[in-house]
Scaffold this active site. Structure first.
Site, PDB file in Angstrom:
ATOM      1  N   HIS A  49       0.875  -1.170   0.000  1.00 12.85           N
ATOM      2  CA  HIS A  49       0.000   0.000   0.000  1.00 12.85           C
ATOM      3  C   HIS A  49       0.917   1.225   0.000  1.00 12.85           C
ATOM      4  O   HIS A  49       2.058   1.146   0.478  1.00 12.85           O
ATOM      5  CB  HIS A  49      -0.872   0.038   1.257  1.00 12.85           C
ATOM      6  CG  HIS A  49      -1.841  -1.096   1.340  1.00 12.85           C
ATOM      7  ND1 HIS A  49      -1.784  -2.053   2.332  1.00 12.85           N
ATOM      8  CD2 HIS A  49      -2.887  -1.426   0.558  1.00 12.85           C
ATOM      9  CE1 HIS A  49      -2.758  -2.936   2.143  1.00 12.85           C
ATOM     10  NE2 HIS A  49      -3.442  -2.582   1.073  1.00 12.85           N
ATOM     11  N   ASP A  52       2.262   1.713   3.339  1.00  9.58           N
ATOM     12  CA  ASP A  52       3.254   0.744   3.810  1.00  9.58           C
ATOM     13  C   ASP A  52       4.642   1.286   3.474  1.00  9.58           C
ATOM     14  O   ASP A  52       5.618   1.012   4.181  1.00  9.58           O
ATOM     15  CB  ASP A  52       3.111  -0.618   3.101  1.00  9.58           C
ATOM     16  CG  ASP A  52       1.803  -1.334   3.430  1.00  9.58           C
ATOM     17  OD1 ASP A  52       1.345  -1.244   4.578  1.00  9.58           O
ATOM     18  OD2 ASP A  52       1.240  -1.989   2.521  1.00  9.58           O
TER      19      ASP A  52
HETATM   20  C1  GLO Z   1      -9.224  -6.922   0.804  1.00  9.11           C
HETATM   21  C2  GLO Z   1      -8.256  -6.927  -0.273  1.00  9.11           C
HETATM   22  C3  GLO Z   1      -6.964  -6.250   0.115  1.00  9.11           C
HETATM   23  C4  GLO Z   1      -6.232  -5.780  -1.109  1.00  9.11           C
HETATM   24  C5  GLO Z   1      -5.047  -4.942  -0.748  1.00  9.11           C
HETATM   25  C6  GLO Z   1      -4.378  -4.377  -1.974  1.00  9.11           C
HETATM   26  O1  GLO Z   1     -10.235  -7.554   0.767  1.00  9.11           O
HETATM   27  O2  GLO Z   1      -8.020  -8.220  -0.733  1.00  9.11           O
HETATM   28  O3  GLO Z   1      -6.143  -7.111   0.874  1.00  9.11           O
HETATM   29  O4  GLO Z   1      -5.818  -6.839  -1.892  1.00  9.11           O
HETATM   30  O5  GLO Z   1      -5.469  -3.894   0.079  1.00  9.11           O
HETATM   31  O6  GLO Z   1      -5.054  -3.295  -2.438  1.00  9.11           O
END
Ligand code: GLO
Ligand code: MG
Length: 344
Positions: A49, A52
């Site tokens: 993210h 992150d």
């Molecule tokens: C939630 C999502 C989340 C995304 C992550 C990347 O349900 O799967 O984990 O994959 O935030 O944007």
């Protein structure tokens, strides 16, 4: 030549056990600890993210964001890892309570676009052109609160802004039908790829399939894989598992339904997923009861199950299967698959 796979996970996949009803069950770990864990496990790439990479991103200047992104890039390079993608976390801020790109408030929609543009800057520094859009809050809790037609127009306008900002950036939409919203605007791969066609550069808008999200939409993730790859649009993959229509569980790959997992791997194999450099990411979480000393098991096990299913896929008796299909003996075909998974 048989396909080989490259593996990936995100820092949030080493999670601490918080759920809506209880606090963490494991202590937080630093980013450096997570990089070391990734290296120890022998994975190839990390997904991110924006925050992150740059914690508290909303309080930081563009220069600070650049500096911190470069530091993370160096840590990755030192560990021999790459960044797979960066995703704007558009669901945490007080500005996105009513949605991000589809908020009813123009100032908040602008916040979402500005933040996504910063995410593109970070991705460029980390050396990836892939921006993942999980559109967590683009939907409704109640039908009367938003104009659905207008929401699609707003999504397209936002995507166009991002596509216009950098000519190399690719947007990968990660559909999910619900949670946190009651209904999301882009619940399936079909919706994601249809909306891509409305943007100013459709060839740079593709998708990410997450197994659990497809199951929550009542679909077979293997069919979603075949569908997306038919368009050349499967640019990333979040493998995990999900036991029916409940909260999003993000279980280890194959944990709830081994046969559904087997068929996802078969779909990846027949479509040569990864041929163009795409990664297999595990968007999995440890079970809440997991002790700190067993913390990485869900990642290691997901990859192990995946690789064993690749083997199962390559050793499936296709000749026999084709003969049974020609004879329309689907009872025997069913048992052929089960016996193969059971090991005889
Ligand atoms: C939630 C999502 C989340 C995304 C992550 C990347 O349900 O799967 O984990 O994959 O935030 O944007
Ligand atoms: Mg995901």
């Amino acid at each position: 030549m048989a396909q080989t796979y490259k593996f990936c996970f995100g820092p949030w996949n080493i999670s601490e056990g918080t759920d809506p009803y209880g606090p963490p069950t494991r202590p937080p770990q630093t980013f450096d600890w997570k990089i070391a864990a990734m290296k120890k496990l022998g994975f190839d790439a990390m997904m991110f993210h924006d925050d992150d990479v740059v914690p508290d991103i909303d309080t930081k200047s563009p220069a600070q964001i650049r500096r911190e992104s470069k530091e993370v890039k160096k840590k990755l390079a030192d560990a021999g890892l790459v960044a797979e993608m960066v995703a704007p976390r558009l669901w945490f801020s007080p500005n996105t309570i009513d949605g991000a790109y589809t908020s009813n408030d123009a100032a908040q929609r602008q916040y979402a676009i500005d933040r996504s543009l910063r995410c593109i800057d970070i991705a460029k520094i980390l050396g990836t052109d892939l921006i993942v859009l999980w559109l967590a809050r683009e939907g409704t809790y109640l039908r009367e609160s938003k104009n659905g037609r207008r929401s699609i127009e707003l999504l397209v306008a936002a995507f166009d802004k991002l596509l216009g900002a950098d000519k190399k950036t690719r947007l990968a939409i990660e559909p999910k039908p619900n949670e946190p919203m009651d209904h999301a605007y882009l619940p399936t791969i079909g919706h994601a790829l249809a909306v891509a066609q409305l943007t100013c550069d459709a060839k740079r808008v593709g998708c990410v399939i997450e197994s659990a999200h497809a199951i929550l939409a009542g679909l077979d993730p293997a069919d979603e894989i075949d569908f997306a790859t038919s368009f050349g649009k499967l640019w990333s993959l979040h493998l995990n598992d999900q036991n029916g229509l409940k909260f999003d569980q993000d279980k280890p790959f194959g944990s709830a339904n081994l046969r559904v997992a087997f068929n996802q791997v078969r779909a990846l194999e027949r479509n040569q997923y990864g041929r163009d450099g795409q990664f297999v990411c595990f968007d999995v979480h440890p079970f809440r009861g997991t002790k700190p000393e067993h913390w990485l098991g869900h990642l290691e096990n997901s990859r192990r199950t995946f690789l064993r299913l690749v083997e199962k896929s390559r050793t499936f008796n296709e000749t026999r299967a084709q003969a049974l299909i020609a004879d329309r003996d689907y009872q025997a075909l069913d048992q052929l698959a089960l016996d193969h998974l059971l090991g005889r």
